[in-house]
Each structure stands twice: as structure tokens, then as C-alpha cells.
Design a protein around this motif. Structure first.
Motif, PDB file in Angstrom:
ATOM      1  N   GLN A  59       0.868  -1.165   0.000  1.00  0.00           N
ATOM      2  CA  GLN A  59       0.000   0.000   0.000  1.00  0.00           C
ATOM      3  C   GLN A  59       0.909   1.219   0.000  1.00  0.00           C
ATOM      4  O   GLN A  59       1.927   1.238   0.682  1.00  0.00           O
ATOM      5  CB  GLN A  59      -0.891   0.036   1.238  1.00  0.00           C
ATOM      6  CG  GLN A  59      -1.963  -1.011   1.223  1.00  0.00           C
ATOM      7  CD  GLN A  59      -2.905  -0.873   2.412  1.00  0.00           C
ATOM      8  OE1 GLN A  59      -2.645  -0.138   3.349  1.00  0.00           O
ATOM      9  NE2 GLN A  59      -3.994  -1.603   2.371  1.00  0.00           N
ATOM     10  N   VAL A  60       0.523   2.224  -0.766  1.00  0.00           N
ATOM     11  CA  VAL A  60       1.307   3.444  -0.852  1.00  0.00           C
ATOM     12  C   VAL A  60       0.424   4.611  -0.456  1.00  0.00           C
ATOM     13  O   VAL A  60      -0.670   4.785  -1.003  1.00  0.00           O
ATOM     14  CB  VAL A  60       1.852   3.671  -2.280  1.00  0.00           C
ATOM     15  CG1 VAL A  60       2.672   4.942  -2.346  1.00  0.00           C
ATOM     16  CG2 VAL A  60       2.667   2.469  -2.738  1.00  0.00           C
ATOM     17  N   ARG A  61       0.881   5.388   0.482  1.00  0.00           N
ATOM     18  CA  ARG A  61       0.198   6.620   0.880  1.00  0.00           C
ATOM     19  C   ARG A  61       1.154   7.762   0.637  1.00  0.00           C
ATOM     20  O   ARG A  61       2.327   7.684   1.007  1.00  0.00           O
ATOM     21  CB  ARG A  61      -0.203   6.567   2.348  1.00  0.00           C
ATOM     22  CG  ARG A  61      -1.281   5.545   2.618  1.00  0.00           C
ATOM     23  CD  ARG A  61      -1.807   5.655   4.045  1.00  0.00           C
ATOM     24  NE  ARG A  61      -2.942   4.774   4.168  1.00  0.00           N
ATOM     25  CZ  ARG A  61      -3.031   3.804   5.055  1.00  0.00           C
ATOM     26  NH1 ARG A  61      -2.071   3.601   5.918  1.00  0.00           N
ATOM     27  NH2 ARG A  61      -4.097   3.039   5.104  1.00  0.00           N
ATOM     28  N   VAL A  62       0.669   8.793   0.007  1.00  0.00           N
ATOM     29  CA  VAL A  62       1.490   9.976  -0.214  1.00  0.00           C
ATOM     30  C   VAL A  62       1.008  11.029   0.759  1.00  0.00           C
ATOM     31  O   VAL A  62      -0.146  11.455   0.724  1.00  0.00           O
ATOM     32  CB  VAL A  62       1.384  10.479  -1.670  1.00  0.00           C
ATOM     33  CG1 VAL A  62       2.219  11.736  -1.866  1.00  0.00           C
ATOM     34  CG2 VAL A  62       1.808   9.382  -2.638  1.00  0.00           C
ATOM     35  N   ARG A  63       1.885  11.438   1.636  1.00  0.00           N
ATOM     36  CA  ARG A  63       1.569  12.447   2.639  1.00  0.00           C
ATOM     37  C   ARG A  63       2.683  13.477   2.629  1.00  0.00           C
ATOM     38  O   ARG A  63       3.872  13.125   2.705  1.00  0.00           O
ATOM     39  CB  ARG A  63       1.429  11.830   4.042  1.00  0.00           C
ATOM     40  CG  ARG A  63       0.347  10.745   4.148  1.00  0.00           C
ATOM     41  CD  ARG A  63      -1.058  11.287   3.822  1.00  0.00           C
ATOM     42  NE  ARG A  63      -2.092  10.291   3.985  1.00  0.00           N
ATOM     43  CZ  ARG A  63      -2.638   9.615   2.979  1.00  0.00           C
ATOM     44  NH1 ARG A  63      -2.233   9.817   1.747  1.00  0.00           N
ATOM     45  NH2 ARG A  63      -3.584   8.727   3.214  1.00  0.00           N
ATOM     46  N   GLU A  64       2.275  14.717   2.492  1.00  0.00           N
ATOM     47  CA  GLU A  64       3.231  15.818   2.443  1.00  0.00           C
ATOM     48  C   GLU A  64       4.290  15.577   1.372  1.00  0.00           C
ATOM     49  O   GLU A  64       5.483  15.820   1.562  1.00  0.00           O
ATOM     50  CB  GLU A  64       3.856  16.042   3.818  1.00  0.00           C
ATOM     51  CG  GLU A  64       2.821  16.413   4.874  1.00  0.00           C
ATOM     52  CD  GLU A  64       3.408  16.553   6.264  1.00  0.00           C
ATOM     53  OE1 GLU A  64       4.647  16.509   6.417  1.00  0.00           O
ATOM     54  OE2 GLU A  64       2.598  16.716   7.193  1.00  0.00           O
ATOM     55  N   GLY A  65       3.846  15.051   0.225  1.00  0.00           N
ATOM     56  CA  GLY A  65       4.732  14.842  -0.907  1.00  0.00           C
ATOM     57  C   GLY A  65       5.644  13.634  -0.803  1.00  0.00           C
ATOM     58  O   GLY A  65       6.483  13.413  -1.663  1.00  0.00           O
ATOM     59  N   ARG A  66       5.492  12.816   0.218  1.00  0.00           N
ATOM     60  CA  ARG A  66       6.369  11.667   0.443  1.00  0.00           C
ATOM     61  C   ARG A  66       5.566  10.374   0.356  1.00  0.00           C
ATOM     62  O   ARG A  66       4.542  10.229   1.011  1.00  0.00           O
ATOM     63  CB  ARG A  66       7.015  11.803   1.822  1.00  0.00           C
ATOM     64  CG  ARG A  66       8.087  10.783   2.088  1.00  0.00           C
ATOM     65  CD  ARG A  66       8.867  11.134   3.373  1.00  0.00           C
ATOM     66  NE  ARG A  66       9.382   9.893   3.921  1.00  0.00           N
ATOM     67  CZ  ARG A  66       8.938   9.288   5.008  1.00  0.00           C
ATOM     68  NH1 ARG A  66       7.980   9.838   5.728  1.00  0.00           N
ATOM     69  NH2 ARG A  66       9.456   8.157   5.408  1.00  0.00           N
ATOM     70  N   ALA A  67       6.070   9.412  -0.426  1.00  0.00           N
ATOM     71  CA  ALA A  67       5.414   8.119  -0.556  1.00  0.00           C
ATOM     72  C   ALA A  67       5.872   7.207   0.575  1.00  0.00           C
ATOM     73  O   ALA A  67       7.065   7.020   0.795  1.00  0.00           O
ATOM     74  CB  ALA A  67       5.751   7.488  -1.902  1.00  0.00           C
ATOM     75  N   VAL A  68       4.895   6.639   1.297  1.00  0.00           N
ATOM     76  CA  VAL A  68       5.180   5.722   2.398  1.00  0.00           C
ATOM     77  C   VAL A  68       4.478   4.408   2.079  1.00  0.00           C
ATOM     78  O   VAL A  68       3.288   4.394   1.793  1.00  0.00           O
ATOM     79  CB  VAL A  68       4.669   6.296   3.743  1.00  0.00           C
ATOM     80  CG1 VAL A  68       4.922   5.321   4.873  1.00  0.00           C
ATOM     81  CG2 VAL A  68       5.283   7.645   4.015  1.00  0.00           C
ATOM     82  N   THR A  69       5.215   3.294   2.133  1.00  0.00           N
ATOM     83  CA  THR A  69       4.616   2.001   1.819  1.00  0.00           C
ATOM     84  C   THR A  69       4.444   1.163   3.078  1.00  0.00           C
ATOM     85  O   THR A  69       5.215   1.264   4.023  1.00  0.00           O
ATOM     86  CB  THR A  69       5.495   1.201   0.830  1.00  0.00           C
ATOM     87  OG1 THR A  69       6.746   0.917   1.427  1.00  0.00           O
ATOM     88  CG2 THR A  69       5.694   1.959  -0.466  1.00  0.00           C
TER      89      THR A  69
END
Length: 122
Positions: A59-69
Motif C-alpha cells: 500500500q502506498v500513501r502519499v503524505r506531504e509529498g512523500r510516498a510511504v509504503t
């Protein structure tokens, strides 16, 4: 109208698949090939892929321009599949970079799921 037909599986079905002989697996896969040929002949097939093990999903979430998996595959129940991109890229890292460019990714969950290589069964 276009439709995406999602084929869902479960652990019991996977266990049954694993118990089939190579010949039974080939016969089953041949049925998919026949269906694809028929749909292609009618001009109805746009794309078709078998997805790899759901345990390989990210799963990828983009928060504040940063992709977190995080390990997937399950989004919260309120989430519904809205569409997909089929990409051919070098790595999971590159796929994550692509996801980070999707405008909706800032406010939703996007899953990256490898496509299963079925060439060994053919």
C-alpha cells in the motif's frame, strides 16, 4: 461501457490450486486462454492479467509529498477500487515513484501488486 472484472480468491481456493497436478493447472489456464481469444475476436478484451499473491502487495500513501509504503493488500472497507494503471517498470521502487505522481494518491490508498508470471505453466 467499460468494465474491470476483478477475480477475487481466498486461501482455500489457493490450497485447492496448489493440490492440482501440472496437467490440471494447464487445463485450467487453457480455459482462460480460450476466454481471452473469444473476447478478443469480439473486440471486447482491452487488457487481462493474473495478479500475483496478495501477500506481495504494497500500500502506498502519499503524505506531504512523500510516498510511504506498508504491506498490503487490504485497504479499509470504506475504500473501493476506482481504477488502475497497468505499468511495466524496472522495480517496486519505480512503481512507488509512479504512484506518488497520481493526483488522488495524496488523499487515498493506492496498492502496488506484482503481476504473476504464468509463462512456466504454458
Amino acid at each position: 461501457m467499460k468494465f474491470l472484472i476483478l477475480i477475487y480468491g481466498n486461501p482455500e481456493g489457493r490450497e485447492l490450486w496448489n493440490q492440482l497436478s501440472e496437467e490440471q493447472r494447464r487445463e485450467s489456464m487453457a480455459g482462460y486462454g480460450e476466454l481471452e481469444e473469444a473476447l478478443t475476436a469480439r473486440g471486447e478484451l482491452l487488457a487481462s492479467e493474473s495478479l500475483d499473491d496478495p501477500g506481495l502487495t504494497k500500500q502506498v500513501r502519499v503524505r506531504e509529498g512523500r510516498a510511504v509504503t506498508t504491506d498490503g493488500p487490504f485497504a479499509e472497507i470504506k475504500e473501493q477500487l476506482a481504477g488502475f494503471y497497468l505499468v511495466d517498470c524496472a522495480s517496486l521502487e519505480r512503481a512507488t515513484e509512479i504512484v506518488a505522481r497520481i493526483p488522488e494518491a495524496e488523499h487515498s490508498i493506492v496498492e502496488i501488486r506484482p503481476v504473476r508470471d504464468l509463462s512456466a505453466l504454458q
